[in-house]
Write a protein that holds these residues in place. Sequence first.
Motif, PDB file in Angstrom:
ATOM      1  N   ARG A 285     -95.956  22.918  77.409  1.00 45.96           N
ATOM      2  CA  ARG A 285     -94.518  22.961  77.162  1.00 45.96           C
ATOM      3  C   ARG A 285     -93.820  23.884  78.170  1.00 45.96           C
ATOM      4  O   ARG A 285     -92.773  23.560  78.718  1.00 45.96           O
ATOM      5  N   SER A 286     -94.431  25.045  78.414  1.00 40.96           N
ATOM      6  CA  SER A 286     -93.819  26.007  79.336  1.00 40.96           C
ATOM      7  C   SER A 286     -93.854  25.498  80.774  1.00 40.96           C
ATOM      8  O   SER A 286     -92.916  25.700  81.539  1.00 40.96           O
ATOM      9  N   ILE A 287     -94.936  24.805  81.133  1.00 39.50           N
ATOM     10  CA  ILE A 287     -95.024  24.221  82.475  1.00 39.50           C
ATOM     11  C   ILE A 287     -93.943  23.160  82.651  1.00 39.50           C
ATOM     12  O   ILE A 287     -93.252  23.104  83.672  1.00 39.50           O
ATOM     13  N   SER A 288     -93.779  22.319  81.637  1.00 36.91           N
ATOM     14  CA  SER A 288     -92.757  21.277  81.683  1.00 36.91           C
ATOM     15  C   SER A 288     -91.360  21.880  81.839  1.00 36.91           C
ATOM     16  O   SER A 288     -90.557  21.424  82.658  1.00 36.91           O
ATOM     17  N   THR A 289     -91.098  22.943  81.082  1.00 35.78           N
ATOM     18  CA  THR A 289     -89.798  23.620  81.164  1.00 35.78           C
ATOM     19  C   THR A 289     -89.590  24.216  82.546  1.00 35.78           C
ATOM     20  O   THR A 289     -88.508  24.095  83.137  1.00 35.78           O
ATOM     21  N   ASN A 290     -90.623  24.865  83.064  1.00 39.52           N
ATOM     22  CA  ASN A 290     -90.524  25.483  84.392  1.00 39.52           C
ATOM     23  C   ASN A 290     -90.289  24.457  85.487  1.00 39.52           C
ATOM     24  O   ASN A 290     -89.465  24.649  86.384  1.00 39.52           O
ATOM     25  N   VAL A 291     -91.027  23.360  85.420  1.00 37.90           N
ATOM     26  CA  VAL A 291     -90.893  22.316  86.441  1.00 37.90           C
ATOM     27  C   VAL A 291     -89.479  21.756  86.443  1.00 37.90           C
ATOM     28  O   VAL A 291     -88.852  21.609  87.494  1.00 37.90           O
ATOM     29  N   ARG A 292     -88.969  21.465  85.243  1.00 38.12           N
ATOM     30  CA  ARG A 292     -87.619  20.893  85.159  1.00 38.12           C
ATOM     31  C   ARG A 292     -86.574  21.880  85.684  1.00 38.12           C
ATOM     32  O   ARG A 292     -85.638  21.496  86.377  1.00 38.12           O
ATOM     33  N   ARG A 293     -86.758  23.161  85.351  1.00 33.93           N
ATOM     34  CA  ARG A 293     -85.795  24.166  85.810  1.00 33.93           C
ATOM     35  C   ARG A 293     -85.880  24.370  87.319  1.00 33.93           C
ATOM     36  O   ARG A 293     -84.866  24.564  87.983  1.00 33.93           O
ATOM     37  N   ASN A 294     -87.081  24.325  87.861  1.00 31.60           N
ATOM     38  CA  ASN A 294     -87.258  24.599  89.290  1.00 31.60           C
ATOM     39  C   ASN A 294     -86.943  23.409  90.182  1.00 31.60           C
ATOM     40  O   ASN A 294     -86.854  23.553  91.398  1.00 31.60           O
ATOM     41  N   LEU A 295     -86.799  22.223  89.584  1.00 32.76           N
ATOM     42  CA  LEU A 295     -86.358  21.068  90.375  1.00 32.76           C
ATOM     43  C   LEU A 295     -84.848  21.122  90.510  1.00 32.76           C
ATOM     44  O   LEU A 295     -84.114  20.235  90.090  1.00 32.76           O
ATOM     45  N   ALA A 296     -84.378  22.221  91.077  1.00 35.03           N
ATOM     46  CA  ALA A 296     -82.938  22.421  91.244  1.00 35.03           C
ATOM     47  C   ALA A 296     -82.425  21.574  92.394  1.00 35.03           C
ATOM     48  O   ALA A 296     -83.183  20.939  93.112  1.00 35.03           O
ATOM     49  N   PHE A 297     -81.105  21.616  92.583  1.00 30.51           N
ATOM     50  CA  PHE A 297     -80.503  20.773  93.620  1.00 30.51           C
ATOM     51  C   PHE A 297     -81.083  21.048  94.997  1.00 30.51           C
ATOM     52  O   PHE A 297     -81.293  20.145  95.795  1.00 30.51           O
ATOM     53  N   HIS A 298     -81.347  22.324  95.289  1.00 26.81           N
ATOM     54  CA  HIS A 298     -81.800  22.630  96.648  1.00 26.81           C
ATOM     55  C   HIS A 298     -83.178  22.047  96.931  1.00 26.81           C
ATOM     56  O   HIS A 298     -83.519  21.751  98.063  1.00 26.81           O
TER      57      HIS A 298
ATOM     58  N   ARG B  47     -99.996  13.045  74.868  1.00 28.21           N
ATOM     59  CA  ARG B  47    -100.558  12.619  73.571  1.00 28.21           C
ATOM     60  C   ARG B  47    -102.043  12.962  73.457  1.00 28.21           C
ATOM     61  O   ARG B  47    -102.826  12.219  72.872  1.00 28.21           O
ATOM     62  N   LYS B  48    -102.376  14.100  73.992  1.00 31.29           N
ATOM     63  CA  LYS B  48    -103.784  14.516  74.079  1.00 31.29           C
ATOM     64  C   LYS B  48    -104.423  14.745  72.717  1.00 31.29           C
ATOM     65  O   LYS B  48    -105.607  14.486  72.520  1.00 31.29           O
ATOM     66  N   TYR B  49    -103.634  15.281  71.787  1.00 33.30           N
ATOM     67  CA  TYR B  49    -104.210  15.680  70.513  1.00 33.30           C
ATOM     68  C   TYR B  49    -103.897  14.721  69.371  1.00 33.30           C
ATOM     69  O   TYR B  49    -104.129  15.025  68.226  1.00 33.30           O
ATOM     70  N   GLU B  50    -103.380  13.504  69.560  1.00 34.88           N
ATOM     71  CA  GLU B  50    -103.062  12.580  68.470  1.00 34.88           C
ATOM     72  C   GLU B  50    -104.389  11.972  67.943  1.00 34.88           C
ATOM     73  O   GLU B  50    -105.272  11.644  68.725  1.00 34.88           O
ATOM     74  N   SER B  51    -104.244  11.543  66.447  1.00 35.14           N
ATOM     75  CA  SER B  51    -105.267  10.805  65.673  1.00 35.14           C
ATOM     76  C   SER B  51    -105.343   9.376  66.107  1.00 35.14           C
ATOM     77  O   SER B  51    -104.353   8.756  66.427  1.00 35.14           O
ATOM     78  N   HIS B  52    -106.568   8.831  66.539  1.00 30.03           N
ATOM     79  CA  HIS B  52    -106.771   7.423  66.889  1.00 30.03           C
ATOM     80  C   HIS B  52    -107.299   6.723  65.643  1.00 30.03           C
ATOM     81  O   HIS B  52    -108.488   6.779  65.354  1.00 30.03           O
ATOM     82  N   PRO B  53    -106.421   6.047  64.891  1.00 29.10           N
ATOM     83  CA  PRO B  53    -106.826   5.458  63.607  1.00 29.10           C
ATOM     84  C   PRO B  53    -108.003   4.500  63.720  1.00 29.10           C
ATOM     85  O   PRO B  53    -108.842   4.436  62.853  1.00 29.10           O
ATOM     86  N   GLU B  54    -108.062   3.760  64.849  1.00 29.07           N
ATOM     87  CA  GLU B  54    -109.129   2.776  64.976  1.00 29.07           C
ATOM     88  C   GLU B  54    -110.505   3.430  65.088  1.00 29.07           C
ATOM     89  O   GLU B  54    -111.529   2.818  64.877  1.00 29.07           O
TER      90      GLU B  54
ATOM     91  N   PHE C 241    -102.785  25.359  74.339  1.00 26.39           N
ATOM     92  CA  PHE C 241    -102.504  24.408  75.408  1.00 26.39           C
ATOM     93  C   PHE C 241    -101.193  23.659  75.195  1.00 26.39           C
ATOM     94  O   PHE C 241    -100.513  23.309  76.162  1.00 26.39           O
ATOM     95  N   LYS C 242    -100.827  23.418  73.948  1.00 23.08           N
ATOM     96  CA  LYS C 242     -99.528  22.778  73.693  1.00 23.08           C
ATOM     97  C   LYS C 242     -98.400  23.654  74.212  1.00 23.08           C
ATOM     98  O   LYS C 242     -97.470  23.170  74.861  1.00 23.08           O
TER      99      LYS C 242
END
Length: 560
Positions: free
Chosen positions: A532-545, A220-227, A527-528
């Motif tokens: 996103r690509s890092i998240s996808t890569n990490v999830r894919r590379n956390l394979a069973f092995h 949530r790095k780029y969200e608007s802080h209303p306060e 950066f978004k």
Amino acid sequence: MAQVEKRGGLLRKSSASKKPLKEKVVLMYDEIFMTEDPSKCSPRFWEELFLMKVNLEYLEGKLESLDGEELMKIKDNINCLFQHCIQALGEEHPIRVVNALQTLCALIRGVHQKNKSTSGFDIINMLMGFDKAELCMKNLMESLDSLLCAEGSESLKSLCLKLLLCLVTVTDNISQNTILEYVMINSIFEAILQILSHPPSRREHGYDAVVLLALLVNYRKYESHPEMGLVTTPVSPAPTTPVTPLGTTPPSSDDEHRLHSGKLCLIILTCIAEDQYANAFLHDDNMNFRVNLHRMPMRHRKKAADKNLPCRPLVCAVLDLMVEFIVTHMMKEFPMDLYIRCIQVVHKLLCYQKKCRVRLHYTWRELWSALINLLKFLMSNETVLLAKHNIFTLALMIVNLFNMFITYGDTFLPTPSSYDELYYEIIRMHQSFDNLYSMVLRLSTNAGQWKEAASKVTHALVNIRAIINHFNPKIESYAAVNHISQLSEEQVLEVVRANYDTLTLKLQDGLDQYERYSEQHKEAAFFKELVRSISTNVRRNLAFHTLSQEVLLKEFSTIS
């Protein structure tokens, strides 16, 4: 006696007359996937489950095979399994802890596949139940924190980090990952910091720890802080470089992959070059380092044979890196965005040196030569480059770097002779500057789209042209009087030193000023996509092995 083979959780006898037998752990998983509480008929069910070697493939596959409605029917059992996994993390027996961690990984990954808008349920509710989510996550994060900070098994710590990466990457867009809200509340920053600050653990777990930290700080790095009265506006990606997720590109897009990596490196160097404390460290004469940079083999330069590199302040290595980038990336697919960032890094370092009067002992001639060659490249490829880029922005930055040296060089160049060498280089390469002036003058006098941009370069060349026009006639006169057809460098320098007093230069304002780097809004889109690509890569590379128990079980071969 018939041999036994193991396939997908089944124990299959080689004889075709017998039905395949399931592992006990698979039978227990099947009980969990029934609607009844498995511990009703077997009070020691959960205790026994975590003594069994986890079958990740079967458990995750079973979760994925059910539709949303079927999964909701066994929600209570899934919640119960999740809670018992967390309880098992506090057990003394490491085998139970390992099995609980791996079961959690499979649960999170399996349930994630159902976390779609059409499935009618939320991943948090499915895993732990809304009413117990806060307490569950608090207990889970406390257990992981304890395991990471303890002086126990390195493999166990590795598995804890893998579980955290599973949690963080259940969605491509991490800011849409509601689980992270609980992760951030129960911070594990100190545990990650401890791993990174301890050399042995840093070697073992540094990569996973840094990736985890990078993902967490982007939540949530780029969200608007209303306060605070801040308003977030939509950001369009920069047109100069196509935004393609790193590591997810097909082989034909490998160039884009490299462009993104280069951009990230130059952004990091930009932030360093702006930071006062980082600059103080980079320029500290008492902190010298020997940095061996890779130099790309090129036809027009000899292979570097300098094995005994000198120890120098780190800023010398940064400048070497920028020079190396300049001379090795003059290509058809010109990376304009990267060149602009590269020149900005050099400019910001010079601004610090001018401000703090740091006289860096550096071979500035290599930088001057690289910059002039870059100008020559821009001019020789004018037509092709102008079809894609505003080359005058880059040309202006290069000319103003020379103006920095001309105007303020006496405050940061190491010796008076360095200043003389600057003038010698400008005079020696005067034809390149003359050609640049002719090009920008031609375009600034036409009513084309480049009129204003070219005019800025024309005005910026005033002092460089003054130097050339002042010294060239005097050098020619010296050669004629002394009957010398070609002057040596020392003879030219002699003429330069003798004629400084009659040289008139214009004071140019703003040469030591620059716009500070701002990620929001200029770099937000980049950066978004990167995260996103890092998240996808990490999830894919956390394979069973990568979650295999073989190494772990060798460490815990006995249960007391």
